[in-house]
Design a protein around this motif. Structure first.
Motif, mmCIF file in Angstrom:
data_model
loop_
_atom_site.group_PDB
_atom_site.id
_atom_site.type_symbol
_atom_site.label_atom_id
_atom_site.label_comp_id
_atom_site.label_asym_id
_atom_site.label_seq_id
_atom_site.Cartn_x
_atom_site.Cartn_y
_atom_site.Cartn_z
ATOM 1 N N ILE A 225 0.860 -1.180 0.000
ATOM 2 C CA ILE A 225 0.000 0.000 0.000
ATOM 3 C C ILE A 225 0.898 1.232 0.000
ATOM 4 N N ILE A 226 0.624 2.172 -0.879
ATOM 5 C CA ILE A 226 1.410 3.412 -0.925
ATOM 6 C C ILE A 226 1.155 4.181 0.367
ATOM 7 N N PRO A 227 2.226 4.568 1.106
ATOM 8 C CA PRO A 227 2.032 5.248 2.392
ATOM 9 C C PRO A 227 1.348 6.599 2.246
ATOM 10 N N GLU A 228 0.549 6.940 3.268
ATOM 11 C CA GLU A 228 -0.156 8.222 3.262
ATOM 12 C C GLU A 228 0.804 9.379 3.514
ATOM 13 N N ASN A 229 1.853 9.129 4.331
ATOM 14 C CA ASN A 229 2.859 10.159 4.565
ATOM 15 C C ASN A 229 4.209 9.494 4.802
ATOM 16 N N ASP A 230 5.279 10.261 4.613
ATOM 17 C CA ASP A 230 6.624 9.706 4.681
ATOM 18 C C ASP A 230 7.013 9.249 6.079
ATOM 19 N N SER A 231 6.375 9.812 7.119
ATOM 20 C CA SER A 231 6.760 9.485 8.494
ATOM 21 C C SER A 231 6.061 8.253 9.036
ATOM 22 N N GLN A 232 5.236 7.597 8.230
ATOM 23 C CA GLN A 232 4.532 6.387 8.648
ATOM 24 C C GLN A 232 5.535 5.283 8.944
ATOM 25 N N VAL A 233 5.528 4.757 10.199
ATOM 26 C CA VAL A 233 6.572 3.812 10.606
ATOM 27 C C VAL A 233 6.366 2.421 10.022
ATOM 28 N N ALA A 234 5.121 2.031 9.775
ATOM 29 C CA ALA A 234 4.831 0.676 9.283
ATOM 30 C C ALA A 234 4.654 0.672 7.770
ATOM 31 N N LYS A 235 5.318 -0.262 7.119
ATOM 32 C CA LYS A 235 5.063 -0.506 5.704
ATOM 33 C C LYS A 235 3.832 -1.396 5.631
ATOM 34 N N LEU A 236 2.783 -0.920 4.960
ATOM 35 C CA LEU A 236 1.511 -1.633 4.933
ATOM 36 C C LEU A 236 1.347 -2.453 3.658
ATOM 37 N N TRP A 237 0.750 -3.628 3.841
ATOM 38 C CA TRP A 237 0.413 -4.529 2.749
ATOM 39 C C TRP A 237 -1.041 -4.936 2.927
ATOM 40 N N GLN A 238 -1.679 -5.403 1.855
ATOM 41 C CA GLN A 238 -3.059 -5.848 1.978
ATOM 42 C C GLN A 238 -3.369 -6.999 1.043
ATOM 43 N N THR A 239 -4.369 -7.786 1.457
ATOM 44 C CA THR A 239 -4.849 -8.889 0.637
ATOM 45 C C THR A 239 -5.844 -8.360 -0.386
ATOM 46 N N GLN A 240 -6.278 -9.224 -1.286
ATOM 47 C CA GLN A 240 -7.287 -8.833 -2.272
ATOM 48 C C GLN A 240 -8.606 -8.487 -1.603
ATOM 49 N N ASP A 241 -8.825 -9.011 -0.389
ATOM 50 C CA ASP A 241 -10.054 -8.709 0.352
ATOM 51 C C ASP A 241 -9.934 -7.427 1.165
ATOM 52 N N GLY A 242 -8.750 -6.795 1.140
ATOM 53 C CA GLY A 242 -8.573 -5.529 1.851
ATOM 54 C C GLY A 242 -8.071 -5.655 3.272
ATOM 55 N N ASP A 243 -7.706 -6.866 3.705
ATOM 56 C CA ASP A 243 -7.138 -7.027 5.049
ATOM 57 C C ASP A 243 -5.704 -6.506 5.053
ATOM 58 N N LYS A 244 -5.410 -5.624 5.992
ATOM 59 C CA LYS A 244 -4.109 -4.965 6.028
ATOM 60 C C LYS A 244 -3.192 -5.594 7.072
ATOM 61 N N VAL A 245 -1.885 -5.499 6.812
ATOM 62 C CA VAL A 245 -0.878 -5.954 7.753
ATOM 63 C C VAL A 245 0.304 -4.997 7.638
ATOM 64 N N GLY A 246 0.974 -4.739 8.771
ATOM 65 C CA GLY A 246 2.091 -3.805 8.771
ATOM 66 C C GLY A 246 3.398 -4.464 9.167
ATOM 67 N N LEU A 247 4.497 -3.921 8.652
ATOM 68 C CA LEU A 247 5.841 -4.371 9.008
ATOM 69 C C LEU A 247 6.641 -3.160 9.455
#
Length: 331
Positions: A225-247
Motif C-alpha cells: 500500500i502506498i504510504p499516506e505520509n513519509d513518516s509512517q513507521v509501518a510498511k503496509l500490505w493488503q490482501t485482495q479482500d482488503g485485510d491490512k498488515v504492517g511491518l
C-alpha cells in the motif's frame, strides 16, 4: 513548523506517563533487572497532569499533529482517563499504546474521555508463547477481551503490535494475521529492537521484515500500500479482500530520514530519538514556571539541533549501549 538539522518536522509527540508495568516482557523489562527490589520513580518525579498539559500546550504550535500516550503500562497511571480528557481538548489526534490487560475495564471510559485510537501489544495467540514473551500469568483471552472492548468503544482502527523474536514466536505471525482478518484490526509485526541496556539484544534474534513477509505470503497474496505520509513507521500490505498488515523494520530497513517523533520520558526528559543516549531535562524547566513562549522556545531549540539517525548508524556497525530503557521512553 519547526524542523531539525536534517529537515524533519516535529509532527508526533510520544509521552511516557509511567515507568511501571504489570508485564515483564523479556525484550523490555526482564524480571532479573526489574524485580521486586527495583526502584521505580516516585510520584513527584513524574510530570503531573497539569505539567503535561502545560507542555503539550506549548509544543503543539510547533507543528504537532498527534500525541501518543505510552509507558510502562499507561493504564496503571492513577486517574489516567482524566489525563486523556485534559489532552483531548487540544484537537489533535490522541492515541494510546497498552498491553491490553486492563483495556476491557477502561475502553469505554477512555473513548468517552476523548481518546481516538488504541494500539495493543500482543506477541502470540497461545498462552504458552504469550506468557513466555511477557513473563506473566496473564491469559491471551484477557487481551482479546480488551481488544473487543476497544473496537466496541469506537477506538478504531485498533492496531496490534507484535514483536517477532527468532526461535520464540515466528509461528504466531500467521496465527495473528488470520485471527484478525475481516475484523478491521490491523496487525503490525515489529523487528526485535535494541532499545535499552537490559534485554541483551542480539542481531541473530531478529526476524526481518522480508522474512515475516515471506511467512505471510506462504498463505496470502499481499500487495504493498502506498504510504499516506513519509513518516509512517509501518510498511503496509493488503490482501485482495482488503485485510491490512504492517511491518516495522527499524533494524533491516531503517527509516530515520523520515522520523518526526519527539518523546517525553516518564521522568520528564525530552528525547529526540527512540535510541537517544541523552535527554533534555524538561521537567526542571517546567517546574521553574516558565511562560508558554519560553517553554516552546526551549523545545524548539532542542529540535532545531536534532540530527539523530541511530538506526542508520547501527546499520553501519556503530551500535551504542543505551542507558534509557523502553519502560521510561515508551515505544
Amino acid at each position: 513548523m519547526v524542523r531539525d538539522a536534517l529537515g524533519r518536522p516535529l509532527r508526533d509527540l510520544r509521552i511516557s506517563v509511567i515507568d511501571r508495568c504489570n508485564f515483564r516482557c523479556r525484550y523490555c523489562m526482564p524480571r532479573e533487572v526489574f524485580g521486586p527490589d527495583h526502584s521505580y520513580l516516585e510520584r513527584e518525579e513524574i510530570l503531573s497532569f497539569e505539567e503535561l498539559n502545560q507542555l503539550v500546550t506549548s509544543i503543539i504550535p510547533l507543528g504537532v499533529e498527534k500525541i501518543r500516550l505510552t509507558g510502562g503500562e499507561p493504564l496503571l497511571r492513577r486517574d489516567f482517563p482524566k489525563l486523556v480528557e485534559i489532552l483531548s481538548s487540544h484537537g489533535v489526534e490522541l492515541a494510546l499504546t497498552t498491553n491490553g490487560l486492563l483495556l476491557e475495564r477502561y475502553a469505554k471510559e477512555l473513548a468517552e474521555a476523548g481518546l481516538d485510537r488504541v494500539t495493543v501489544s500482543l506477541d502470540a495467540l497461545d498462552d504458552e508463547t504469550f506468557q513466555l514473551m511477557t513473563d506473566t500469568n496473564a491469559k491471551v483471552s484477557d487481551i482479546l477481551a480488551g481488544i473487543d472492548a476497544a473496537v466496541a468503544a469506537g477506538l478504531s482502527p485498533v492496531k496490534i503490535n507484535t514483536v517477532v523474536r527468532k526461535g520464540v514466536n515466528e509461528h504466531a505471525v500467521l496465527q495473528l494475521f488470520n485471527h484478525f482478518r475481516g475484523s478491521g484490526v490491523i496487525v503490525r509485526f515489529i523487528e526485535y529492537m535494541d532499545v535499552g541496556a537490559s534485554n541483551n539484544w542480539s542481531r541473530g534474534e531478529v526476524v526481518t521484515g522480508s522474512e515475516i513477509l515471506e511467512i505471510l505470503r506462504s498463505e496470502h497474496h499481499l500487495e504493498p500500500i502506498i504510504p499516506e505520509n513519509d513518516s509512517q513507521v509501518a510498511k503496509l500490505w493488503q490482501t485482495q479482500d482488503g485485510d491490512k498488515v504492517g511491518l516495522i523494520t527499524s533494524i533491516s530497513e531503517p527509516f530515520c530520514g523520515d522520523c518526526t517523533r519527539g518523546r517525553i520520558s516518564s521522568e520528564g526528559r525530552f528525547y529526540t530519538c527512540l535510541f537517544s543516549d541523552i535527554g533534555f531535562d524538561i521537567k526542571s524547566i517546567i517546574r521553574s514556571e516558565p511562560s508558554e513562549d519560553e517553554l516552546r522556545d526551549l523545545v524548539s531549540f532542542v529540535w532545531l539541533n536534532r540530527a539523530d539517525r541511530y538506526s542508520e548508524l547501527r546499520d553501519e556497525g556503530r551500535r551504542i549501549h543505551l542507558p534509557i530503557e523502553m519502560s521510561h521512553i515508551g515505544g
